[in-house]
Design a protein around this motif. Structure first.
Motif, PDB file in Angstrom:
ATOM      1  N   ILE A 175      17.961 -15.008  70.171  1.00 22.81           N
ATOM      2  CA  ILE A 175      18.694 -15.011  68.910  1.00 22.81           C
ATOM      3  C   ILE A 175      19.317 -13.644  68.620  1.00 22.81           C
ATOM      4  N   GLN A 176      18.675 -12.589  69.098  1.00 21.97           N
ATOM      5  CA  GLN A 176      19.236 -11.251  68.901  1.00 21.97           C
ATOM      6  C   GLN A 176      20.541 -11.097  69.657  1.00 21.97           C
ATOM      7  N   LYS A 177      20.629 -11.701  70.823  1.00 18.80           N
ATOM      8  CA  LYS A 177      21.861 -11.650  71.600  1.00 18.80           C
ATOM      9  C   LYS A 177      22.988 -12.369  70.864  1.00 18.80           C
ATOM     10  N   ARG A 178      22.691 -13.497  70.264  1.00 12.67           N
ATOM     11  CA  ARG A 178      23.704 -14.244  69.506  1.00 12.67           C
ATOM     12  C   ARG A 178      24.157 -13.465  68.272  1.00 12.67           C
ATOM     13  N   ILE A 179      23.220 -12.810  67.614  1.00 10.46           N
ATOM     14  CA  ILE A 179      23.578 -12.006  66.443  1.00 10.46           C
ATOM     15  C   ILE A 179      24.469 -10.844  66.858  1.00 10.46           C
ATOM     16  N   ALA A 180      24.164 -10.218  67.984  1.00 10.79           N
ATOM     17  CA  ALA A 180      24.996  -9.122  68.477  1.00 10.79           C
ATOM     18  C   ALA A 180      26.396  -9.613  68.836  1.00 10.79           C
ATOM     19  N   GLN A 181      26.491 -10.782  69.446  1.00  8.50           N
ATOM     20  CA  GLN A 181      27.803 -11.340  69.781  1.00  8.50           C
ATOM     21  C   GLN A 181      28.593 -11.657  68.518  1.00  8.50           C
ATOM     22  N   TRP A 182      27.932 -12.215  67.543  1.00  6.29           N
ATOM     23  CA  TRP A 182      28.612 -12.521  66.284  1.00  6.29           C
ATOM     24  C   TRP A 182      29.101 -11.246  65.605  1.00  6.29           C
ATOM     25  N   ALA A 183      28.255 -10.217  65.600  1.00  3.83           N
ATOM     26  CA  ALA A 183      28.642  -8.952  64.972  1.00  3.83           C
ATOM     27  C   ALA A 183      29.844  -8.347  65.686  1.00  3.83           C
ATOM     28  N   LEU A 184      29.871  -8.444  66.981  1.00  5.11           N
ATOM     29  CA  LEU A 184      31.005  -7.926  67.738  1.00  5.11           C
ATOM     30  C   LEU A 184      32.288  -8.652  67.363  1.00  5.11           C
ATOM     31  N   MET A 185      32.229  -9.959  67.310  1.00 10.76           N
ATOM     32  CA  MET A 185      33.425 -10.733  66.978  1.00 10.76           C
ATOM     33  C   MET A 185      33.833 -10.569  65.521  1.00 10.76           C
ATOM     34  N   ALA A 186      32.883 -10.405  64.647  1.00 13.26           N
ATOM     35  CA  ALA A 186      33.184 -10.336  63.221  1.00 13.26           C
ATOM     36  C   ALA A 186      33.647  -8.955  62.785  1.00 13.26           C
ATOM     37  N   VAL A 187      33.224  -7.907  63.485  1.00 12.64           N
ATOM     38  CA  VAL A 187      33.522  -6.550  63.032  1.00 12.64           C
ATOM     39  C   VAL A 187      34.403  -5.790  64.011  1.00 12.64           C
ATOM     40  N   ALA A 188      34.004  -5.731  65.258  1.00 14.13           N
ATOM     41  CA  ALA A 188      34.686  -4.860  66.219  1.00 14.13           C
ATOM     42  C   ALA A 188      36.089  -5.349  66.588  1.00 14.13           C
ATOM     43  N   VAL A 189      36.265  -6.635  66.760  1.00 19.19           N
ATOM     44  CA  VAL A 189      37.573  -7.156  67.168  1.00 19.19           C
ATOM     45  C   VAL A 189      38.631  -6.946  66.086  1.00 19.19           C
ATOM     46  N   PRO A 190      38.361  -7.263  64.808  1.00 18.45           N
ATOM     47  CA  PRO A 190      39.370  -6.969  63.785  1.00 18.45           C
ATOM     48  C   PRO A 190      39.653  -5.466  63.630  1.00 18.45           C
ATOM     49  N   LEU A 191      38.633  -4.638  63.798  1.00 15.62           N
ATOM     50  CA  LEU A 191      38.862  -3.193  63.734  1.00 15.62           C
ATOM     51  C   LEU A 191      39.726  -2.711  64.888  1.00 15.62           C
ATOM     52  N   ALA A 192      39.508  -3.258  66.074  1.00 14.03           N
ATOM     53  CA  ALA A 192      40.337  -2.893  67.221  1.00 14.03           C
ATOM     54  C   ALA A 192      41.786  -3.327  67.010  1.00 14.03           C
TER      55      ALA A 192
END
Length: 61
Positions: A2-19
């Motif tokens: 579940i930690q891996k899924r949370i990390a993937q979600w955080a990446l898609m929700a935060v890092a991609v729009p910032l990039a």
């Protein structure tokens, strides 16, 4: 697991729009200095691919 899924979600929700915002801002600053170039157009296309400016909003009514 579940930690891996949370990390993937955080990446898609935060890092991609910032990039996408960073690429768009860099493209605008390059075009302001030197005019439209191949690099600035490539950055704009990349930002549009990651997060389009004119996103369609869903209507629920």
């Amino acid at each position: 697991m579940i930690q891996k899924r949370i990390a993937q979600w955080a990446l898609m929700a935060v890092a991609v729009p910032l990039a996408a915002a960073g690429a768009r801002r860099l493209s605008n600053s390059l075009e302001a200095r030197r005019g439209p170039t191949g690099v600035s157009r490539l950055l704009t296309k990349g930002a549009d691919m990651l997060r389009p400016q004119k996103a369609k909003r869903r209507r629920f009514f």
